[in-house]
Design a protein around this motif. Structure first.
Motif, PDB file in Angstrom:
ATOM      1  N   HIS A  81      44.190  28.715  21.432  1.00 28.71           N
ATOM      2  CA  HIS A  81      43.894  30.003  21.159  1.00 28.71           C
ATOM      3  C   HIS A  81      42.851  30.562  21.899  1.00 28.71           C
ATOM      4  O   HIS A  81      42.341  31.868  21.826  1.00 28.71           O
ATOM      5  N   GLY A  82      42.265  29.846  22.911  1.00 31.09           N
ATOM      6  CA  GLY A  82      41.043  29.982  23.834  1.00 31.09           C
ATOM      7  C   GLY A  82      39.626  29.947  22.921  1.00 31.09           C
ATOM      8  O   GLY A  82      38.672  30.287  23.629  1.00 31.09           O
ATOM      9  N   ILE A  83      39.671  29.334  21.825  1.00 30.41           N
ATOM     10  CA  ILE A  83      38.483  29.195  21.008  1.00 30.41           C
ATOM     11  C   ILE A  83      37.709  27.931  21.407  1.00 30.41           C
ATOM     12  O   ILE A  83      38.441  27.049  21.674  1.00 30.41           O
ATOM     13  N   LYS A 107      33.687  30.717  19.465  1.00 34.29           N
ATOM     14  CA  LYS A 107      34.097  32.037  19.922  1.00 34.29           C
ATOM     15  C   LYS A 107      35.062  31.915  20.973  1.00 34.29           C
ATOM     16  O   LYS A 107      35.413  30.730  21.420  1.00 34.29           O
ATOM     17  N   ASN A 108      35.757  33.115  21.337  1.00 29.73           N
ATOM     18  CA  ASN A 108      36.785  33.022  22.451  1.00 29.73           C
ATOM     19  C   ASN A 108      35.890  32.806  23.835  1.00 29.73           C
ATOM     20  O   ASN A 108      34.748  33.493  24.218  1.00 29.73           O
ATOM     21  N   SER A 157      36.682  34.277  26.408  1.00 34.11           N
ATOM     22  CA  SER A 157      36.704  35.484  27.107  1.00 34.11           C
ATOM     23  C   SER A 157      35.349  36.019  27.049  1.00 34.11           C
ATOM     24  O   SER A 157      34.794  36.675  27.786  1.00 34.11           O
ATOM     25  N   ASN A 207      43.646  35.846  26.536  1.00 32.57           N
ATOM     26  CA  ASN A 207      44.568  35.281  25.585  1.00 32.57           C
ATOM     27  C   ASN A 207      46.144  35.345  26.057  1.00 32.57           C
ATOM     28  O   ASN A 207      46.805  34.529  25.739  1.00 32.57           O
TER      29      ASN A 207
END
Ligand code: HEM
Length: 131
Positions: free
Chosen positions: A23-25, A47-48, A50, A62
């Protein structure tokens, strides 16, 4: 836990390395990444990823990961790319991004290697001005 194993590994690697989940976390953030970005691993974990990008990519990252997981078509994994990274102070630097992937106990994780290429780009700019 997997999280603490990864974190202890990344405390000692000499490169700026970031591990994210599907999930990019952010799961782990190396000491070298802390120095490069100006964030503490504890602040960025959870945190992401991104948050380390400019608006151009931040809103889409994402989807980039989702597309890859759905189609298997990679645009950076196994290829690498120069991208723009956003530091804690808000400034941006060009970095070379390499991404690897692994399956650990049924979970997919991605490892990102980041190298500051500011000097390299400045050299190239100087060279192109001489020509
Ligand atoms: C895909 C930008 C960091 C994992 C992408 C794509 C872009 C991008 C533009 C899509 C490429 C395309 O579809 O043409 C960035 C930027 C970063 C960054 C600007 C700056 C910090 C990371 C990090 C990781 C990561 C640190 C992993 C730890 C991925 C994955 C994909 C992806 C898994 C999809 C697979 C692929 O296209 O190869 N990223 N990324 N990214 N990124 Fe990032």
């Amino acid at each position: 836990s997997l999280q603490s194993l990864l974190s202890s590994m990344l405390a000692s690697v000499p490169d700026a390395m970031i591990v994210i989940d599907e999930h990019g976390i952010v799961m782990a953030f190396s000491s070298a990444a802390e120095k490069m970005f100006g964030y503490k691993a504890a602040d960025i974990a959870g945190k992401n990823v991104s948050v380390l990008m400019t608006h151009r990519d931040e809103d889409h990252h994402n989807r980039y990961i989702r597309n890859y997981l759905d189609t298997g078509v990679a645009h950076i994994i196994g290829i690498g790319r120069i991208v723009e990274a956003k530091l804690a102070d808000g400034s941006t630097i060009p970095v070379e991004l390499k991404i690897g992937e692994a399956d650990i106990s049924g979970r997919k994780i991605f490892t990102g290697y980041i190298r500051d290429v500011t000097d390299q780009q400045a050299q190239q700019h100087k060279l192109s001005q001489l020509q």
